[in-house]
Design a protein around this motif. Structure first.
Motif, PDB file in Angstrom:
ATOM      1  N   SER A   1       2.550  -0.121  -1.721  1.00  0.00           N
ATOM      2  CA  SER A   1       1.094  -0.271  -1.746  1.00  0.00           C
ATOM      3  C   SER A   1       0.526   0.520  -2.911  1.00  0.00           C
ATOM      4  O   SER A   1       0.943   1.653  -3.160  1.00  0.00           O
TER       5      SER A   1
ATOM      6  N   GLU B   1      -6.068   2.897  -2.411  1.00  0.00           N
ATOM      7  CA  GLU B   1      -6.321   3.598  -1.156  1.00  0.00           C
ATOM      8  C   GLU B   1      -6.612   2.609  -0.030  1.00  0.00           C
ATOM      9  O   GLU B   1      -7.129   1.519  -0.264  1.00  0.00           O
ATOM     10  N   GLU B   2      -6.317   3.017   1.201  1.00  0.00           N
ATOM     11  CA  GLU B   2      -6.485   2.142   2.359  1.00  0.00           C
ATOM     12  C   GLU B   2      -7.925   1.687   2.541  1.00  0.00           C
ATOM     13  O   GLU B   2      -8.181   0.592   3.018  1.00  0.00           O
ATOM     14  N   TRP B   3      -8.901   2.530   2.211  1.00  0.00           N
ATOM     15  CA  TRP B   3     -10.309   2.195   2.424  1.00  0.00           C
ATOM     16  C   TRP B   3     -10.877   1.348   1.286  1.00  0.00           C
ATOM     17  O   TRP B   3     -12.027   0.937   1.337  1.00  0.00           O
TER      18      TRP B   3
ATOM     19  N   GLN C   1      -6.407  -2.855  -1.618  1.00  0.00           N
ATOM     20  CA  GLN C   1      -5.016  -2.460  -1.854  1.00  0.00           C
ATOM     21  C   GLN C   1      -4.200  -3.660  -2.284  1.00  0.00           C
ATOM     22  O   GLN C   1      -4.412  -4.769  -1.806  1.00  0.00           O
TER      23      GLN C   1
ATOM     24  N   LYS D   1      -0.464  -4.930  -2.015  1.00  0.00           N
ATOM     25  CA  LYS D   1       0.765  -4.663  -1.262  1.00  0.00           C
ATOM     26  C   LYS D   1       1.809  -5.698  -1.616  1.00  0.00           C
ATOM     27  O   LYS D   1       1.491  -6.879  -1.758  1.00  0.00           O
TER      28      LYS D   1
END
Length: 127
Positions: free
Chosen positions: A44, A47-49, A52, A54
């Protein structure tokens, strides 16, 4: 296919192996996050927020302290990438040989990506 070779400042294959063969090592320099589940790795970036990117890869083969070959799951079976640890007969130091699949119009971008990745590897590990 592209073949790249990067000199390393170490004589220890086990140090390099720890950086290329598992999620913890790869997360230090190749992606923001790496998860390993059996023979699958999920890479990934971002950032997750936020948004992303992947990608999942299957570990095709591993030779301890020598090489790891992976294949992106969304690509064709012949489209793999490999990192191989080899020793220079002249200096005794190691080099990392990277083989990656690339379409003709993507070669420059893939080479630049690997160059950037290797700069990060050198910066975080000193090898």
């Amino acid at each position: 296919m592209i073949n790249l070779e990067y000199p390393l400042a170490t004589k220890s294959p086990s140090i390099v192996w720890g950086l290329i063969s598992n999620a913890a090592g790869l997360q230090k320099w190749l992606a923001d996050y790496v998860e390993e589940e059996g023979d699958k790795m999920v890479f990934s970036w971002g950032e997750e927020w936020t948004e992303q990117d992947k990608k999942s890869a299957t570990v095709v083969s591993r030779e301890r302290n020598k090489a790891i070959r992976l294949r992106w799951t969304s690509y064709q079976p012949h489209e793999y990438w490999e990192m191989r640890i080899e020793q220079s007969e002249l200096t005794g130091l190691l080099c990392l040989k990277v083989t990656d699949y690339a379409e003709a119009d993507d070669v420059d971008d893939i080479c630049d990506l690997w160059d950037d990745n290797m700069k990060r590897l050198h910066r975080i590990s000193g090898v």
